[in-house]
Design an enzyme around this catalytic site. Structure first.
Site, short mmCIF file in Angstrom:
data_model
loop_
_atom_site.label_atom_id
_atom_site.label_comp_id
_atom_site.label_asym_id
_atom_site.label_seq_id
_atom_site.Cartn_x
_atom_site.Cartn_y
_atom_site.Cartn_z
N ARG A 104 45.22 43.60 59.04
CA ARG A 104 43.97 43.05 58.53
C ARG A 104 42.76 43.68 59.23
O ARG A 104 41.64 43.65 58.72
CB ARG A 104 43.95 41.52 58.69
CG ARG A 104 42.62 40.87 58.35
CD ARG A 104 42.75 39.41 57.93
NE ARG A 104 43.53 38.61 58.86
CZ ARG A 104 43.12 38.18 60.05
NH1 ARG A 104 41.91 38.48 60.49
NH2 ARG A 104 43.91 37.46 60.82
N TYR B 166 27.30 43.54 36.16
CA TYR B 166 28.66 43.14 35.82
C TYR B 166 28.76 41.62 35.86
O TYR B 166 28.19 40.98 36.76
CB TYR B 166 29.62 43.78 36.84
CG TYR B 166 31.03 43.30 36.75
CD1 TYR B 166 31.83 43.64 35.65
CD2 TYR B 166 31.59 42.51 37.74
CE1 TYR B 166 33.14 43.20 35.56
CE2 TYR B 166 32.90 42.08 37.66
CZ TYR B 166 33.66 42.42 36.56
OH TYR B 166 34.96 41.98 36.47
N ASP C 213 25.60 49.47 42.48
CA ASP C 213 26.98 49.49 41.99
C ASP C 213 27.16 50.81 41.23
O ASP C 213 26.60 51.01 40.17
CB ASP C 213 27.22 48.28 41.08
CG ASP C 213 28.68 48.13 40.69
OD1 ASP C 213 29.34 49.17 40.49
OD2 ASP C 213 29.15 46.99 40.55
N LYS D 56 38.46 50.95 38.72
CA LYS D 56 38.04 51.65 37.51
C LYS D 56 38.27 53.15 37.66
O LYS D 56 39.40 53.58 37.76
CB LYS D 56 36.58 51.29 37.21
CG LYS D 56 36.28 49.78 37.37
CD LYS D 56 37.00 48.90 36.38
CE LYS D 56 36.94 47.41 36.71
NZ LYS D 56 35.62 46.84 36.89
C1 LIG Z 1 35.07 45.62 37.48
C2 LIG Z 1 33.73 45.72 38.10
C3 LIG Z 1 33.43 45.03 39.26
C4 LIG Z 1 34.41 44.10 39.95
O1 LIG Z 1 35.51 44.81 40.50
P1 LIG Z 1 36.99 44.21 40.60
O2 LIG Z 1 37.76 45.36 41.17
O3 LIG Z 1 37.42 43.81 39.23
O4 LIG Z 1 36.92 43.04 41.52
C5 LIG Z 1 32.17 45.21 39.82
N1 LIG Z 1 31.25 46.01 39.25
C6 LIG Z 1 31.51 46.67 38.11
C7 LIG Z 1 30.46 47.54 37.50
C8 LIG Z 1 32.75 46.56 37.48
O5 LIG Z 1 32.99 47.21 36.35
#
Ligand SMILES: *Cc1c(COP(=O)(O)O)cnc(C)c1O
Length: 408
Positions: free
Chosen positions: A67, A122, A187, A212
């Site tokens: 951790r 998001y 982001d 993603k």
């Molecule tokens: C999917 C997504 C998130 C969240 O990420 P997870 O891995 O699903 O927790 C945050 N920002 C954007 C732009 C996303 O597409």
């Protein structure tokens, strides 16, 4: 460290692998240890202290406990930091765990609890900010409303570009200027470090849902934040306390996938361009959102802030919600599923799914469908959309649409 003079494509292949030759291996080692042998109480205790407060392991010390530190995760972090032009990166169990850690770390450090969220965001990020769950008080605004939204106790400005799901582009440098001393989190999930470098534009933190494009194969959940060394230490400390470290297998898969990230993004982007151009010609499609089109990029940020339009497309169906629902259930090559950035193409309805928790006045249109273009031949994707659009209009099949609407 791989020399920074290398082309980004070369860095994507080689970054974070500097210790492999000394280990006598060529492929990335996967260390699944949950605990590690201690060199003695004294050095073991010191190691614990250093790692739990956000530091790095030291010579003769121990990684203590998974951790706190894991070498497979650390190699991925090093590689991502290089690609993001950052001093360091910190990896988490999911994108939302990463957002959570940033909010906890910056509000705790600054003893401020107000956050400005630049919409659209998001759905999960929007929800987390609006919920007040972390003791954070959020003000939402548009990109030109940041200055007015700032307060004396503002700890962070959060923005996303391209934004989810409408692919609006936000001028990062302009928001950074408006934010003044307040750190800005970008982001960078949709653009990836292949297309965009938020830290070069003055952002303090660049965040990814690694689930993603970084993962790219639909088989990893993870998150990562690139930033300077001081913020990285605060994030590691938060991660050690809250337990949100990335699993080593996820880090292994992500690091392996970074090598192909540039070619994947460029090929998917070319496919998206072809699909978006075709969608523009269809009478069933009222509007196509794609940053490669001038009307979707009024500030001219593609080619300057962002090296290319990316591989996401959003469309508004002329037939509204029923047509959107029918399209998502009529495609055969696309998978009707949330998430994005994978080698295979996905389609989903943001208002019903990813943006479900967003306040109704900020929710995307009911007629909007989001497409994540994968690596299939664009002509096959176009043929699939053609048959799906035709079958939905010719049968006038709104039964599926009505069923979904009732279930909402
Ligand atoms: C999917 C997504 C998130 C969240 O990420 P997870 O891995 O699903 O927790 C945050 N920002 C954007 C732009 C996303 O597409």
């Amino acid at each position: 460290m791989a020399p920074m003079t290398l082309h980004p494509d070369s860095l994507a292949v080689h970054a974070g692998r500097d210790d492999l030759a000394d280990l006598g291996v060529h492929a990335l080692p996967l260390d699944l240890s949950s605990t590690n042998p201690l060199p003695g109480i004294e050095l073991g205790g010191m190691s614990y202290e250093v790692l739990a407060t956000g530091g790095h392991p030291f010579e003769g010390g121990s990684n203590v406990y998974a951790r706190l530190w894991n070498p497979t995760v650390a190699r991925f972090e090093e590689a991502l930091a290089v690609l993001e032009h950052a001093e360091e990166a910190v990896a988490f169990s999911s994108g939302m765990a990463a957002v959570t850690a940033v909010l906890l770390a910056v509000t705790h450090e600054s003893q401020r609890r107000h956050v400005v969220g630049v919409r659209p965001l998001y759905g999960g990020t929007d929800h987390l900010l609006a919920s007040g769950l972390l003791g954070v008080e959020a003000t939402f605004c548009t990109p030109d409303g940041v200055r007015a939204a700032l307060r004396d106790d503002t700890a962070l400005v959060v923005l996303e570009t391209p934004a989810n799901p409408t692919l609006e582009l936000v001028d990062i440098a302009a928001v950074v200027a408006d934010a003044g001393d307040v750190p800005v989190l970008v982001d960078n999930t949709f653009a990836t470090p292949v297309l965009q470098h938020p830290l070069d534009l003055g952002a303090a933190l660049s965040l990814h849902s690694a689930t993603k494009y970084l993962g790219g194969h639909g088989d990893v959940v993870g998150g990562v934040v690139a930033c300077d060394a001081r913020l990285a230490a605060a994030l590691r400390r938060t991660r050690a306390i809250t337990g949100a470290i990335m699993h080593p297998l996820a880090a292994y898969l992500l690091h392996r996938g970074l090598a192909t990230l540039p070619v994947r993004v460029r090929a998917q982007q070319a496919g998206a361009h072809a699909v978006a151009e075709w969608l523009r010609t269809r009478p069933e499609v009222h509007r196509v959102h794609f940053p490669g089109f001038a009307e979707s990029d009024p500030l001219g940020l593609v080619g300057t802030q962002q090296a290319g339009p990316g591989a996401m497309v959003a469309i508004e169906l002329a037939g509204g919600f029923d047509a959107a629902a029918a399209l998502t259930s009529s495609v055969q090559l696309f998978t009707h599923a949330v998430s994005l950035g994978s080698v295979d193409s996905l389609i989903q309805h943001p208002a019903a799914l990813t943006h479900r928790p967003v306040a109704s006045d900020a929710k995307p249109s009911d007629a909007l469908v989001r497409l994540s273009i994968g690596l299939e031949d664009p002509q096959d994707l176009i043929a699939d959309l053609a048959q799906a659009l035709t079958s939905t209009t010719s049968t006038g099949d709104s039964a599926a649409g009505r069923a979904v609407q009732t279930a909402r």
